[in-house]
Design a protein around this motif. Sequence first.
Motif, short mmCIF file in Angstrom:
data_model
loop_
_atom_site.label_atom_id
_atom_site.label_comp_id
_atom_site.label_asym_id
_atom_site.label_seq_id
_atom_site.Cartn_x
_atom_site.Cartn_y
_atom_site.Cartn_z
N ALA A 1 0.91 -1.20 -0.10
CA ALA A 1 0.10 -0.04 0.04
C ALA A 1 0.84 1.01 0.15
CB ALA A 1 -0.84 0.26 1.16
N THR A 2 0.35 2.36 -0.40
CA THR A 2 1.21 3.59 -0.45
C THR A 2 0.25 4.45 0.33
OG1 THR A 2 0.17 4.45 -2.53
CG2 THR A 2 2.30 3.18 -2.61
N GLY A 3 0.68 5.92 0.63
CA GLY A 3 0.03 7.02 1.22
C GLY A 3 -0.90 7.32 0.37
N GLN A 4 -0.87 7.47 -0.98
CA GLN A 4 -1.77 7.90 -2.07
C GLN A 4 -2.89 6.94 -1.95
OE1 GLN A 4 -2.73 10.21 -3.61
NE2 GLN A 4 -3.26 9.92 -5.76
N GLN A 5 -2.70 5.71 -2.04
CA GLN A 5 -3.77 4.88 -2.01
C GLN A 5 -4.85 5.02 -0.88
OE1 GLN A 5 -1.94 1.34 -2.96
NE2 GLN A 5 -1.39 2.07 -5.08
N CYS A 6 -4.12 5.05 0.35
CA CYS A 6 -4.83 5.11 1.52
C CYS A 6 -5.68 6.63 1.62
CB CYS A 6 -3.80 5.28 2.62
SG CYS A 6 -3.19 3.75 3.19
N ALA A 7 -5.02 7.50 1.01
CA ALA A 7 -5.87 8.94 1.05
C ALA A 7 -7.13 8.58 -0.10
CB ALA A 7 -4.97 9.86 0.31
N VAL A 8 -6.74 7.93 -1.14
CA VAL A 8 -8.04 7.64 -2.21
C VAL A 8 -9.13 7.13 -1.20
CG1 VAL A 8 -8.97 6.36 -3.92
CG2 VAL A 8 -6.68 7.87 -3.96
N LEU A 9 -8.71 5.95 -0.53
CA LEU A 9 -9.99 5.14 0.09
C LEU A 9 -10.48 6.26 1.21
CD1 LEU A 9 -8.43 1.62 0.63
CD2 LEU A 9 -10.80 2.49 -0.44
N THR A 10 -9.65 6.88 1.95
CA THR A 10 -10.22 7.79 3.04
C THR A 10 -10.98 8.83 2.30
OG1 THR A 10 -8.06 7.43 4.31
CG2 THR A 10 -9.51 9.29 5.01
N SER A 11 -10.66 9.31 1.32
CA SER A 11 -11.63 10.27 0.49
C SER A 11 -12.96 9.95 0.33
CB SER A 11 -10.86 11.16 -0.81
OG SER A 11 -11.64 11.85 -1.27
N LEU A 12 -12.86 8.66 -0.37
CA LEU A 12 -14.25 7.95 -0.83
C LEU A 12 -15.20 7.52 0.49
CD1 LEU A 12 -12.71 5.50 -3.41
CD2 LEU A 12 -14.62 7.49 -3.76
N ALA A 13 -14.33 7.23 1.78
CA ALA A 13 -15.07 6.96 2.89
C ALA A 13 -15.83 7.99 3.41
CB ALA A 13 -13.91 6.47 3.93
N GLU A 14 -15.05 9.27 3.37
CA GLU A 14 -15.57 10.52 3.84
C GLU A 14 -16.86 10.89 3.29
OE1 GLU A 14 -12.52 13.13 3.55
OE2 GLU A 14 -11.64 12.50 5.56
N GLN A 15 -17.07 10.32 1.76
CA GLN A 15 -18.52 10.85 1.03
C GLN A 15 -19.26 9.75 1.12
OE1 GLN A 15 -18.67 13.78 -0.56
NE2 GLN A 15 -16.63 14.12 0.60
N GLU A 16 -19.15 8.55 2.13
CA GLU A 16 -20.16 7.62 2.07
C GLU A 16 -20.27 6.96 0.98
OE1 GLU A 16 -22.22 6.64 4.96
OE2 GLU A 16 -21.23 8.07 6.02
N ALA A 17 -18.99 6.62 0.10
CA ALA A 17 -19.20 6.11 -1.13
C ALA A 17 -18.60 4.71 -1.34
CB ALA A 17 -18.26 7.12 -2.04
N LEU A 18 -18.59 4.01 -0.19
CA LEU A 18 -17.72 2.63 -0.15
C LEU A 18 -18.91 1.65 0.15
CD1 LEU A 18 -14.52 3.43 1.72
CD2 LEU A 18 -14.86 2.82 -0.62
N GLU A 19 -20.04 1.92 0.55
CA GLU A 19 -21.11 0.87 0.58
C GLU A 19 -21.30 -0.20 -0.52
OE1 GLU A 19 -24.24 -0.86 3.25
OE2 GLU A 19 -22.11 0.25 3.54
N PRO A 20 -20.93 -1.50 -0.41
CA PRO A 20 -21.08 -2.42 -1.64
C PRO A 20 -22.63 -2.65 -2.23
CG PRO A 20 -19.68 -3.56 0.19
CD PRO A 20 -20.41 -2.22 0.61
N PRO A 21 -22.60 -2.37 -3.39
CA PRO A 21 -24.18 -2.13 -3.94
C PRO A 21 -24.94 -3.49 -3.62
CG PRO A 21 -22.59 -1.71 -5.60
CD PRO A 21 -21.94 -2.19 -4.45
N VAL A 22 -24.34 -4.61 -3.62
CA VAL A 22 -25.25 -5.60 -3.12
C VAL A 22 -25.70 -5.94 -1.92
CG1 VAL A 22 -23.42 -7.04 -2.28
CG2 VAL A 22 -25.11 -8.37 -3.26
N LEU A 23 -25.06 -5.10 -1.02
CA LEU A 23 -25.51 -5.01 0.38
C LEU A 23 -26.73 -4.08 0.56
CD1 LEU A 23 -22.26 -4.91 2.75
CD2 LEU A 23 -23.70 -6.85 1.70
N LEU A 24 -26.88 -3.25 -0.20
CA LEU A 24 -28.08 -2.25 -0.50
C LEU A 24 -29.35 -2.90 -0.65
CD1 LEU A 24 -26.29 0.92 -2.03
CD2 LEU A 24 -26.52 0.45 0.27
N ALA A 25 -29.27 -4.01 -1.60
CA ALA A 25 -30.55 -4.66 -1.87
C ALA A 25 -30.88 -5.57 -0.66
CB ALA A 25 -30.02 -5.63 -2.79
N SER A 26 -29.99 -6.27 0.24
CA SER A 26 -30.31 -6.81 1.42
C SER A 26 -30.79 -5.73 2.47
CB SER A 26 -29.22 -7.38 1.98
OG SER A 26 -28.82 -8.75 1.40
N ASP A 27 -30.13 -4.62 2.46
CA ASP A 27 -31.02 -3.66 3.46
C ASP A 27 -32.29 -3.07 3.04
OD1 ASP A 27 -29.83 -1.07 5.25
OD2 ASP A 27 -31.12 -0.33 3.47
#
Length: 366
Positions: free
Chosen positions: A236-262
């Motif tokens: 892993a690199t710092g840049q990749q961790c920053a990408v994931l953290t940025s997506l997480a802050e936007q609530e943009a990581l929820e797997p779509p298949v789990l939304l169907a069960s939800d």
Amino acid sequence: MTSPSDRPLAHGFLPERLPVPHLSGSWTRLDALAHAAAAAPSREDARLLVSEACRSTELTVLRQRTARLSGHRARAAAMRVAVIVAACGWTDLDPVSPTSRRAANEEFLALWSSLAHRSDHPQFVALPTLSLLNWAPLRKPGRATPVDQLARTESLVPIVRWSAREQPLSRLDRLMLATVRLEAHGVWLFRLAETLAGRSPGDCAISVALRRMTRIQHALHGQLRSDTVTLSLAPATGQQCAVLTSLAEQEALEPPVLLASDAVLGMGGRMGVGSRYQLRRHLPAQHRAWLSTLDRRSAGVRTLAHRRGPDADAYRDAQESLVALRCAYAELVRTATQPTTKDRLGSTRPLTRTVQRNRVAVDGAA
């Protein structure tokens, strides 16, 4: 009679056709820019690449040609733009907002907005676009093999790698591939959701479908645990961790298949910030509409939360298995965001309100 392959979302939220591995013509410039931005060592380097492309008018030319793209090619181009946006740390920007022009290049924003308009998908910079449209089977598949079966049975490789070609797949690459696998194996949850939609308490099909849903979610939980072990060994690199953290802050990581069960089991919150609407806003219009319909038609099943009996017990078991599955995915993301010893950043920020909510739910279930 309509065959399963002809029904909407027959393959879950996976695309109906294999994602486009290479863009052609003048769009090869966007392909090259996405690959370079993903492998850039920092946000500043990725933004510099975009600035250079804007100065050469490459992106302006592409924007003028967006209308000529087929829907399949437009989705492929959108995935490349989503990669660039994530690499540059622009995930919180609205491409049509005037204030965004102070943070990103106008030519790039215009291309982003144009592709979003083509797909009726303005918030496409999220896990579905970064993962579900960024995979390809290692070997050429047979024409008759369904997309979800390919993703379950074939060796997969990312179309745009977040690691250099000569390097092993990074944690971010492996997280994206794990998400594709989760979607492919979870396609049965979509079919069970359709079975449960419109049913009333007392229907003999409810308990059978709910127990099957529990078994599938339990199997997916084991799959994610195995993926977490594999991912933890990847670089892993710092840049990749920053990408994931940025997506997480936007609530943009929820797997779509789990939304169907939800949608069936009613595990989401109220509409508003951090709600189902927040988690779904990154999906295409067709997917959002299907989930909203599923919400409405599953109201009868959700009344089991306040009842007793075998059906109610099966419903609560399914809910608990979904909570455990979400927490297993949260652990996968947490592992992906942790820097390796070589690239340690010193600290990591909290993941998301969604992950925190899942952890509270697990504590309550325990």
